[in-house]
Design a protein around this motif. Structure first.
Motif, PDB file in Angstrom:
ATOM      1  N   ASP A   1      -0.557   3.681  -2.941  1.00 51.78           N
ATOM      2  CA  ASP A   1      -1.763   4.529  -2.618  1.00 51.78           C
ATOM      3  C   ASP A   1      -1.793   6.056  -2.988  1.00 51.78           C
ATOM      4  O   ASP A   1      -2.509   6.894  -2.849  1.00 51.78           O
ATOM      5  CB  ASP A   1      -2.159   4.547  -1.170  1.00 51.78           C
ATOM      6  CG  ASP A   1      -0.796   5.068  -0.497  1.00 51.78           C
ATOM      7  OD1 ASP A   1      -0.002   5.369  -0.940  1.00 51.78           O
ATOM      8  OD2 ASP A   1      -1.173   4.816   0.768  1.00 51.78           O
TER       9      ASP A   1
ATOM     10  N   LYS B   1       0.679  -1.175   0.032  1.00 52.66           N
ATOM     11  CA  LYS B   1       0.109  -0.013   0.183  1.00 52.66           C
ATOM     12  C   LYS B   1       0.827   1.133   0.008  1.00 52.66           C
ATOM     13  O   LYS B   1       0.400   2.350  -0.579  1.00 52.66           O
ATOM     14  CB  LYS B   1      -0.896   0.058   1.108  1.00 52.66           C
ATOM     15  CG  LYS B   1      -0.371   0.063   2.644  1.00 52.66           C
ATOM     16  CD  LYS B   1      -1.147   0.226   3.929  1.00 52.66           C
ATOM     17  CE  LYS B   1      -0.448   0.075   5.108  1.00 52.66           C
ATOM     18  NZ  LYS B   1      -1.390   0.136   6.327  1.00 52.66           N
TER      19      LYS B   1
ATOM     20  N   LEU C   1     -19.045  -5.287  -7.449  1.00 51.68           N
ATOM     21  CA  LEU C   1     -19.245  -4.881  -6.065  1.00 51.68           C
ATOM     22  C   LEU C   1     -20.669  -4.140  -5.956  1.00 51.68           C
ATOM     23  O   LEU C   1     -21.129  -4.129  -4.995  1.00 51.68           O
ATOM     24  CB  LEU C   1     -18.246  -3.666  -5.892  1.00 51.68           C
ATOM     25  CG  LEU C   1     -16.964  -4.149  -5.515  1.00 51.68           C
ATOM     26  CD1 LEU C   1     -15.910  -3.104  -5.268  1.00 51.68           C
ATOM     27  CD2 LEU C   1     -16.859  -4.953  -4.103  1.00 51.68           C
TER      28      LEU C   1
ATOM     29  N   TYR D   1     -23.251  -4.133  -2.921  1.00 50.92           N
ATOM     30  CA  TYR D   1     -23.754  -2.935  -2.288  1.00 50.92           C
ATOM     31  C   TYR D   1     -25.375  -3.033  -2.019  1.00 50.92           C
ATOM     32  O   TYR D   1     -25.803  -2.707  -1.364  1.00 50.92           O
ATOM     33  CB  TYR D   1     -23.457  -1.726  -3.102  1.00 50.92           C
ATOM     34  CG  TYR D   1     -21.962  -1.249  -3.193  1.00 50.92           C
ATOM     35  CD1 TYR D   1     -21.152  -2.102  -2.272  1.00 50.92           C
ATOM     36  CD2 TYR D   1     -21.484  -0.551  -4.109  1.00 50.92           C
ATOM     37  CE1 TYR D   1     -19.808  -1.611  -2.391  1.00 50.92           C
ATOM     38  CE2 TYR D   1     -20.109  -0.198  -4.362  1.00 50.92           C
ATOM     39  CZ  TYR D   1     -19.358  -0.889  -3.388  1.00 50.92           C
ATOM     40  OH  TYR D   1     -17.928  -0.414  -3.489  1.00 50.92           O
TER      41      TYR D   1
ATOM     42  N   SER E   1     -16.171   4.672  -6.886  1.00 51.48           N
ATOM     43  CA  SER E   1     -14.952   4.543  -7.444  1.00 51.48           C
ATOM     44  C   SER E   1     -14.539   3.007  -7.645  1.00 51.48           C
ATOM     45  O   SER E   1     -13.862   2.586  -8.654  1.00 51.48           O
ATOM     46  CB  SER E   1     -13.881   5.514  -6.993  1.00 51.48           C
ATOM     47  OG  SER E   1     -14.104   6.688  -7.021  1.00 51.48           O
ATOM     48  N   ALA E   2     -14.709   2.364  -6.406  1.00 53.91           N
ATOM     49  CA  ALA E   2     -14.404   0.824  -6.562  1.00 53.91           C
ATOM     50  C   ALA E   2     -15.114   0.125  -7.307  1.00 53.91           C
ATOM     51  O   ALA E   2     -14.553  -0.801  -8.113  1.00 53.91           O
ATOM     52  CB  ALA E   2     -14.295   0.702  -5.193  1.00 53.91           C
ATOM     53  N   ALA E   3     -16.412   0.337  -7.519  1.00 52.01           N
ATOM     54  CA  ALA E   3     -17.389  -0.132  -8.379  1.00 52.01           C
ATOM     55  C   ALA E   3     -17.054   0.050  -9.738  1.00 52.01           C
ATOM     56  O   ALA E   3     -17.641  -0.917 -10.480  1.00 52.01           O
ATOM     57  CB  ALA E   3     -18.802   0.028  -7.917  1.00 52.01           C
ATOM     58  N   GLU E   4     -16.638   1.284 -10.004  1.00 57.49           N
ATOM     59  CA  GLU E   4     -16.356   1.281 -11.711  1.00 57.49           C
ATOM     60  C   GLU E   4     -15.044   0.523 -12.097  1.00 57.49           C
ATOM     61  O   GLU E   4     -15.234  -0.009 -13.155  1.00 57.49           O
ATOM     62  CB  GLU E   4     -15.998   3.067 -11.597  1.00 57.49           C
ATOM     63  CG  GLU E   4     -16.997   4.114 -11.605  1.00 57.49           C
ATOM     64  CD  GLU E   4     -16.476   5.433 -11.787  1.00 57.49           C
ATOM     65  OE1 GLU E   4     -15.269   5.749 -11.999  1.00 57.49           O
ATOM     66  OE2 GLU E   4     -17.613   6.166 -11.434  1.00 57.49           O
ATOM     67  N   GLU E   5     -14.323   0.205 -11.133  1.00 63.32           N
ATOM     68  CA  GLU E   5     -13.343  -0.765 -11.591  1.00 63.32           C
ATOM     69  C   GLU E   5     -13.688  -2.142 -11.253  1.00 63.32           C
ATOM     70  O   GLU E   5     -13.066  -3.111 -12.021  1.00 63.32           O
ATOM     71  CB  GLU E   5     -11.930  -0.491 -10.624  1.00 63.32           C
ATOM     72  CG  GLU E   5     -11.256   0.813 -10.668  1.00 63.32           C
ATOM     73  CD  GLU E   5     -10.111   0.946  -9.766  1.00 63.32           C
ATOM     74  OE1 GLU E   5      -9.741   0.131  -9.139  1.00 63.32           O
ATOM     75  OE2 GLU E   5      -9.711   2.020 -10.040  1.00 63.32           O
ATOM     76  N   ARG E   6     -14.387  -2.347 -10.377  1.00 67.62           N
ATOM     77  CA  ARG E   6     -14.913  -4.030 -10.230  1.00 67.62           C
ATOM     78  C   ARG E   6     -16.239  -3.890 -10.112  1.00 67.62           C
ATOM     79  O   ARG E   6     -17.184  -3.798  -9.068  1.00 67.62           O
ATOM     80  CB  ARG E   6     -14.581  -4.298  -8.746  1.00 67.62           C
ATOM     81  CG  ARG E   6     -12.847  -4.539  -8.768  1.00 67.62           C
ATOM     82  CD  ARG E   6     -12.569  -4.761  -7.332  1.00 67.62           C
ATOM     83  NE  ARG E   6     -11.217  -4.407  -7.001  1.00 67.62           N
ATOM     84  CZ  ARG E   6     -10.396  -3.358  -6.647  1.00 67.62           C
ATOM     85  NH1 ARG E   6     -11.315  -2.201  -6.516  1.00 67.62           N
ATOM     86  NH2 ARG E   6      -9.226  -3.011  -6.496  1.00 67.62           N
TER      87      ARG E   6
ATOM     88  N   GLN F   1     -15.889   6.810  -2.617  1.00 72.91           N
ATOM     89  CA  GLN F   1     -14.755   5.846  -2.674  1.00 72.91           C
ATOM     90  C   GLN F   1     -15.500   4.350  -3.098  1.00 72.91           C
ATOM     91  O   GLN F   1     -14.899   3.662  -3.789  1.00 72.91           O
ATOM     92  CB  GLN F   1     -14.048   5.555  -1.419  1.00 72.91           C
ATOM     93  CG  GLN F   1     -13.389   6.818  -0.856  1.00 72.91           C
ATOM     94  CD  GLN F   1     -12.592   6.664   0.466  1.00 72.91           C
ATOM     95  OE1 GLN F   1     -12.545   5.696   0.849  1.00 72.91           O
ATOM     96  NE2 GLN F   1     -11.916   7.583   0.824  1.00 72.91           N
ATOM     97  N   MET F   2     -16.828   4.097  -2.768  1.00 71.07           N
ATOM     98  CA  MET F   2     -17.465   3.127  -2.994  1.00 71.07           C
ATOM     99  C   MET F   2     -17.755   3.012  -4.535  1.00 71.07           C
ATOM    100  O   MET F   2     -17.576   1.897  -5.174  1.00 71.07           O
ATOM    101  CB  MET F   2     -18.729   2.692  -2.187  1.00 71.07           C
ATOM    102  CG  MET F   2     -18.353   2.404  -0.553  1.00 71.07           C
ATOM    103  SD  MET F   2     -19.774   2.528   0.233  1.00 71.07           S
ATOM    104  CE  MET F   2     -20.549   0.881  -0.202  1.00 71.07           C
TER     105      MET F   2
END
Length: 481
Positions: A99, A95, A350, A354, A342-347, A339-340
């Motif tokens: 990061d 990290k 997710l 949610y 953004s994470a879902a855009e890559e995966r 942040q959630m």
């Protein structure tokens, strides 16, 4: 260049600086070198072979994440310098490289040969200069004798073939591993006369084909289209199966070697280069800091270098620099929801988690708060047990149900003995009681505005076995809501 060289005597050495891989890093280093203070030190001629005392900092290439702490130690007998590498940290360093945040790297080296390595003021590695480096500072007292050779008759085989073992008579070494399945049958519809591949009728001989040079031209083969709808084409061969009688080449079993002498190793002799340095902390003095940048990633940010001997000074330096940057970065960071997302855009998967997580509380709320069926109990005036009818809260009883309720009768039988002489007296009394009962029933119905929750009495006679008559009163009790 330091104003005064740092001399390793009785004061600790604290080295601290900030580094930020602003675009992450694929392969490269952000370590620093504390250059040895010598007469030959010339910063204008600084290169990878410039003598240094300590190398410290992050380094990464591929999936190999390192945090270097290397010091050069002088051999007390030969006078040669040798690099001593610290053990790898036990924490995951990933990290800190990925990061894109500013991280504070700190090295604390104490006169008692102990050390600590910190990232963001948290210890990631610690130990001793005498015990946690390879190769060790002090060489071993004994070494292998390079002139010692293993004897030719040395037997280091723990197991040997059993010389007394005999191959069984029924052991067939020539049996094949696979045999034809005798029970297999050719599938129905197999086309024996159709080849599996046929010449391509649409193929054309190239114009530059020279039969004298290239030979006779033949059309390429393609899969026979007739075979696509059939189990197969051509000559059918039964499949092969494992041979149950296959044993392979026979080998005698292994037994313990009675002559086994163990694994041979050369004898030990005193190390001619042995020495003992009780204080490796006393390194070559430091005269300057050098950044040896070798990286395939740009925009590596360095800031706030400090070399001192007081931990309080280094902490104050960090509080005035790195801590403020951390607060500003935290304030500018997106919220949890962003942040959630953004994470879902890559995966994208997710989103399913949610939705399930958000819908679970509502599902439980509906499950526990949904109206359930209620039991409505009807009891008669005497408190006797009656049947209970079930209705939903929003359901009214049907007309058929009301009629059925009126038909339900609970008999109440009263027996009185009567002689023939008093029959008329009883009949007159009974007729009077029945008239009074009917009058009361009519009054009750008028007061209840036609309610059917009432009691109806009827009398009758029943003969007993001895010829006397008994009065039977039947009471009709409708069930009440």
């Amino acid at each position: 260049m330091l104003k005064t060289p740092f001399i390793f005597e009785n004061e600790p050495l604290i080295v601290q600086y900030e580094v930020n891989f602003q675009d992450g890093i694929d392969c490269g280093g952000a370590y620093i070198k504390l250059l040895s203070s010598t007469d030959e030190l010339d910063l204008e001629e600084f290169h990878d072979r410039t003598p240094y005392t300590i190398m410290f900092g992050p380094d990464k290439c591929g999936e190999d994440y390192k945090l270097h702490f290397i010091f050069r130690h002088k051999h007390l007998k030969t006078g040669e310098y040798e690099e001593k590498h610290c053990k790898r940290p036990e924490v995951d360093l990933r990290k800190f490289y990925m990061d894109k945040k500013t991280h504070l790297h700190t090295l604390v080296l104490m006169p008692d040969n102990s050390f600590e390595v910190l990232i963001d003021q948290s210890v990631v590695s610690k130990g001793s200069l005498l015990e946690d480096f390879t190769p060790p500072v002090n060489p071993p007292k004994e070494v292998d004798d390079v002139n010692d050779k293993k004897p030719e008759d040395w037997d280091d085989r723990p197991k040997i073939p059993d010389s007394d073992a005999v191959k069984p008579d029924d052991w067939d070494e020539d049996a094949p591993a696979n045999i034809v399945d005798e029970t297999a049958q050719k599938p129905e519809g197999w086309l024996d006369d159709e080849p599996e591949y046929i010449p391509d009728q649409n193929a054309v001989k190239p114009g530059d084909w020279d039969e004298e040079m290239d030979g006779e031209w033949e059309a390429p083969l393609i899969a026979n289209p007739v075979c696509k709808t059939a189990p197969g084409c051509g000559v059918w061969d039964p499949p092969l199966i494992s041979n149950p009688n296959y044993k392979g080449k026979w080998k005698p079993p292994l037994i313990d070697n009675p002559s086994y002498q163990g694994i041979w190793s050369p004898r030990k002799i005193e190390n001619p280069d042995y020495f003992e340095d009780p204080k490796p902390f006393a390194m070559t003095p430091i005269g300057a800091i050098g950044l040896e940048l070798w990286s395939m990633t740009s925009d590596i940010y360095f800031d706030n270098f400090i070399i001192c001997s007081e931990k309080e000074v280094a902490d104050k330096w960090a509080a005035d620099g790195w801590s403020l940057k951390k607060l500003v970065a935290s304030a500018n960071e997106p919220g949890v929801i962003r942040q959630m997302m953004s994470a879902a855009e890559e995966r994208p998967w997710l989103w399913i988690i949610y939705i399930l997580t958000a819908g679970l509380p509502f599902g439980l709320l509906i499950l526990f708060c949904w109206p359930s069926k209620k039991i409505k109990e009807a009891a008669n005036g005497n408190g006797k047990k009656t049947d209970a009818l079930l209705y939903k809260d929003d359901e009214e009883p049907s007309k058929e149900t009301e009629e059925k309720k009126e038909m339900e009768v609970q008999p109440v039988i009263k027996y009185e003995e009567s002689s023939e002489n008093d029959e008329e007296h009883h009949n007159s009394d009974n007729m009077s009681e029945m008239a009074e009962g009917r009058q009361e029933d009519e009054n009750s119905r008028s007061e209840k505005s036609g309610s059917e929750a009432e009691m109806k009495d009827t009398d009758g006679y029943a003969e007993s076995g001895d010829g006397s008559k008994k009065i039977v009163r039947k009471r009709v009790i409708p069930k009440q809501e």
